[in-house]
Design a protein around this motif. Structure first.
Motif, short mmCIF file in Angstrom:
data_model
loop_
_atom_site.label_atom_id
_atom_site.label_comp_id
_atom_site.label_asym_id
_atom_site.label_seq_id
_atom_site.Cartn_x
_atom_site.Cartn_y
_atom_site.Cartn_z
N ILE A 80 47.25 -53.05 70.23
CA ILE A 80 48.36 -54.16 70.40
C ILE A 80 49.39 -53.42 71.33
CG2 ILE A 80 48.17 -55.37 68.51
CD1 ILE A 80 50.49 -53.61 67.47
N ASP A 81 49.01 -52.13 71.92
CA ASP A 81 49.84 -51.36 73.08
C ASP A 81 51.23 -51.08 72.14
OD1 ASP A 81 50.41 -50.25 75.28
OD2 ASP A 81 51.16 -51.90 76.27
N MET A 82 51.06 -50.68 71.18
CA MET A 82 52.51 -50.40 70.56
C MET A 82 53.33 -49.35 71.04
SD MET A 82 53.47 -49.23 66.42
CE MET A 82 52.70 -50.81 65.62
N ALA A 83 54.55 -49.67 71.26
CA ALA A 83 55.32 -48.37 72.26
C ALA A 83 56.37 -48.12 71.30
CB ALA A 83 55.98 -49.25 73.26
N GLU A 84 57.02 -46.76 71.71
CA GLU A 84 57.98 -46.25 70.71
C GLU A 84 59.21 -47.05 70.54
OE1 GLU A 84 60.31 -41.91 70.79
OE2 GLU A 84 58.55 -42.10 72.12
N ASP A 85 59.81 -47.74 71.64
CA ASP A 85 61.01 -48.39 71.67
C ASP A 85 60.61 -49.73 70.96
OD1 ASP A 85 59.39 -49.44 73.67
OD2 ASP A 85 60.95 -49.43 75.20
N ASP A 86 59.40 -50.11 70.49
CA ASP A 86 59.38 -51.40 69.75
C ASP A 86 60.30 -51.60 68.47
OD1 ASP A 86 57.53 -52.59 71.53
OD2 ASP A 86 55.75 -51.89 70.61
N ARG A 87 60.87 -52.77 68.24
CA ARG A 87 61.53 -52.92 67.05
C ARG A 87 60.69 -53.99 66.30
NH1 ARG A 87 66.41 -50.42 66.95
NH2 ARG A 87 67.30 -51.65 65.25
N ILE A 88 60.10 -53.86 65.28
CA ILE A 88 59.03 -54.70 64.89
C ILE A 88 59.57 -55.25 63.35
CG2 ILE A 88 56.75 -54.84 63.96
CD1 ILE A 88 56.30 -52.14 65.35
N LEU A 89 59.71 -56.65 63.41
CA LEU A 89 60.02 -57.48 62.30
C LEU A 89 58.72 -57.42 61.33
CD1 LEU A 89 62.02 -58.89 60.45
CD2 LEU A 89 61.34 -61.03 61.80
N LEU A 90 58.67 -57.04 60.12
CA LEU A 90 57.60 -57.04 59.48
C LEU A 90 57.94 -57.82 58.08
CD1 LEU A 90 54.62 -55.65 58.83
CD2 LEU A 90 55.68 -53.81 57.86
N PRO A 91 57.44 -58.85 58.05
CA PRO A 91 57.87 -59.70 56.65
C PRO A 91 56.48 -60.02 56.07
CG PRO A 91 57.77 -61.24 58.78
CD PRO A 91 57.14 -59.74 58.94
N LEU A 92 55.84 -59.03 55.62
CA LEU A 92 54.43 -59.21 54.91
C LEU A 92 54.67 -57.95 53.57
CD1 LEU A 92 52.21 -58.83 57.99
CD2 LEU A 92 52.75 -61.00 56.76
N PRO A 93 53.86 -58.44 52.61
CA PRO A 93 53.57 -57.45 51.56
C PRO A 93 53.20 -56.27 51.75
CG PRO A 93 52.15 -59.37 51.36
CD PRO A 93 52.98 -59.66 52.35
N LEU A 94 53.68 -55.06 51.53
CA LEU A 94 53.47 -53.71 51.64
C LEU A 94 52.04 -53.38 51.20
CD1 LEU A 94 56.77 -51.84 52.74
CD2 LEU A 94 55.38 -53.03 54.00
N HIS A 95 51.69 -53.96 50.26
CA HIS A 95 50.57 -53.69 49.41
C HIS A 95 49.03 -53.99 50.12
CE1 HIS A 95 51.46 -57.48 47.69
NE2 HIS A 95 50.14 -57.66 47.79
N HIS A 96 49.31 -54.86 51.16
CA HIS A 96 48.12 -55.39 52.14
C HIS A 96 47.64 -54.74 53.25
CE1 HIS A 96 45.77 -58.15 54.32
NE2 HIS A 96 45.39 -58.81 53.26
N SER A 97 46.38 -54.42 53.42
CA SER A 97 46.02 -53.64 54.32
C SER A 97 46.79 -53.95 55.77
CB SER A 97 44.59 -53.82 54.55
OG SER A 97 44.20 -54.99 54.79
N PHE A 98 47.03 -55.16 56.11
CA PHE A 98 47.43 -55.51 57.44
C PHE A 98 48.89 -54.96 57.50
CE2 PHE A 98 49.54 -59.33 59.92
CZ PHE A 98 49.38 -58.62 61.18
N ALA A 99 49.64 -55.29 56.51
CA ALA A 99 51.08 -54.52 56.57
C ALA A 99 51.22 -53.00 56.52
CB ALA A 99 51.93 -55.13 55.47
N LEU A 100 50.32 -52.38 55.81
CA LEU A 100 50.11 -50.89 55.75
C LEU A 100 49.88 -50.32 57.10
CD1 LEU A 100 48.44 -50.35 52.32
CD2 LEU A 100 50.57 -49.51 53.13
N ARG A 101 48.66 -50.90 57.80
CA ARG A 101 48.51 -50.40 59.12
C ARG A 101 49.58 -50.61 59.87
NH1 ARG A 101 46.74 -53.72 63.00
NH2 ARG A 101 45.94 -56.05 62.37
N VAL A 102 50.33 -51.72 60.00
CA VAL A 102 51.24 -51.82 60.97
C VAL A 102 52.34 -50.93 60.75
CG1 VAL A 102 53.08 -53.46 61.97
CG2 VAL A 102 50.91 -54.09 61.56
N LEU A 103 52.93 -50.73 59.55
CA LEU A 103 54.01 -49.73 59.15
C LEU A 103 53.49 -48.38 59.37
CD1 LEU A 103 56.52 -49.35 57.48
CD2 LEU A 103 55.27 -49.20 55.40
#
Length: 412
Positions: A65-88
């Motif tokens: 997703i070409d994540m950058a250092e200056d990104d400010r990511i809104l993460l409204p997902l349960p942190l026990h799920h693999s998707f949220a974990l990998r983004v975090l």
């Protein structure tokens, strides 16, 4: 029981010149975590991820997703799920900023966090788009227009959603990522690039350079595939799991010769992967294979259909083996005849659903994926099922809109 903050522990150690912690890197093949699946296709399984796998999963996310250092990511997902974990983890590794939010239930909270924290990225599931769009209505573009990218995962955006969201947010890159607990995000689709290409609009995407994909026939041999000859998708890469916790037989059946065998039916074309659905969900109509995803993508573009989901059930006449059944939430003006007319010119006759069930809401699991088991349960109990009162549904929907808009809602 004495409770001390980490800062206090470090300060005390420094004052006494005590080296309390050593920075010892773990072995890359050591177990980093056990990630239990949701159990939507059976009882939950403990997925063993090594430090090596976790590292490559987060690297794939950054690259995909070409994540950058200056990104400010809104993460409204349960942190026990693999998707949220990998983004975090990817954000923390990259040095990006993460703003945690407790779900998408109220779109006003999304707007508040986006504006207050100057978010320029969002991690979301496809149904969250419908929630936000439904509550924000015409304000959706205003709230989201400064997003650099939005990554959707834990489910595929429908063709309608892909066309709609890229038109609404022309300056935002829309990603749709395929992944699993066993592999993390492995196949990435830049929806913005293919949204206007009718031949690629429904693609799952392409694997990253460190991910290999092949299609297998029923005997486990690699095959050349196309739309009429799909097979089972298999993956290979440093991101894949080590196995299932205390399930050696299942591990042996899933990890074969270094390849991770998925339960998904797919085919390859021009470097792109196209998904037909899970093998157990493919509908067998008089010897022909019908993809529920294809039916949903076509039906979902009907102007009288809000959401839909397709499953196969036994043919009550005993002639075709199975028949497709379409569950849907309807818009004003819907009739079965109108939907049939829409479908008849867009897909082969044997793919057109033989039965239609109108619901107030499509059942979904915790990660908002369509719950096909519940749809089959609804079908099996359709004569006795007490569906939610549509009046109550309408009141709830209008209350959600009012919560966001903070204005009165015109009577319907």
């Amino acid at each position: 029981c004495q409770v001390l903050s980490l800062r206090t522990v470090y300060q005390s150690a420094a004052e006494r010149d005590i080296h309390m912690f050593e920075n010892i890197l773990p072995e890359e093949d050591s177990i980093a975590e056990l990630l239990f699946t949701s159990g939507t296709t059976g009882r939950p399984k403990g997925v063993i991820l090594t430090y090596k796998a976790v590292y490559h999963i987060l690297c794939n996310t950054i690259l995909g997703i070409d994540m950058a250092e200056d990104d400010r990511i809104l993460l409204p997902l349960p942190l026990h799920h693999s998707f949220a974990l990998r983004v975090l983890r990817a954000a923390l590794y990259k040095g990006a900023t993460v703003i945690l939010q407790n779900g998408f239930t109220f779109a006003k909270e999304v707007e508040t966090n986006v504006m207050h924290h100057h978010c320029n990225a969002l991690a979301a599931v496809p149904t969250s788009y419908e929630v936000m769009r439904g509550q924000m209505q015409d304000d959706f573009e205003r709230v989201m227009k400064n997003m650099r990218y939005i990554e959707f995962s834990a489910g595929a955006l429908s063709v309608r959603q892909r066309k709609e969201i890229t038109a609404l947010l022309p300056n935002t890159i829309i990603h749709n990522t395929w992944g699993s607990s066993e592999s993390g995000g492995a196949i990435f689709c830049n929806v913005t690039e293919i949204a206007n290409n009718p031949l690629k609009i429904a693609t799952l995407g392409k694997p990253l350079s460190g991910v290999q994909v092949k299609i297998l026939d029923p005997f486990g041999n690699e095959m050349k595939s196309d739309a009429r000859h799909p097979g089972r998708m298999a993956l290979k890469g440093d991101m894949q799991m080590k196995g299932y916790w205390r399930q050696p037989e299942l591990t042996a059946a899933t990890l074969v010769d270094g390849w991770l065998l998925t339960g998904d039916m797919a085919y390859l074309e021009d470097g792109y992967i196209y998904m037909l659905g899970r093998a157990d969900d493919i509908i067998k109509v008089a010897g022909e294979k019908v993809s529920p995803i294809e039916v949903e993508n076509v039906a979902g573009e009907c102007p009288y259909v809000k959401e839909c989901a397709c499953i196969g059930v036994d043919d009550p006449d005993g002639l075709l083996g199975q028949i497709p059944v379409l569950f849907l939430t309807a818009k004003n003006g819907y009739s079965e005849d109108k939907l049939l007319k829409f479908l008849s010119g867009r897909m082969e006759k044997y793919k057109i659903p033989k039965k239609y069930v109108v619901l107030e809401a499509i059942p979904r699991n915790q990660m908002q994926k369509v719950d096909r088991k519940e749809l089959k349960n609804i079908w099996d109990n359709s004569e006795t099922l007490d569906l939610m009162n549509p009046v109550i549904q309408n009141i709830f929907a209008r209350r959600s809109i009012r919560k966001f808009k903070e204005t009165s809602i015109p009577a319907t």
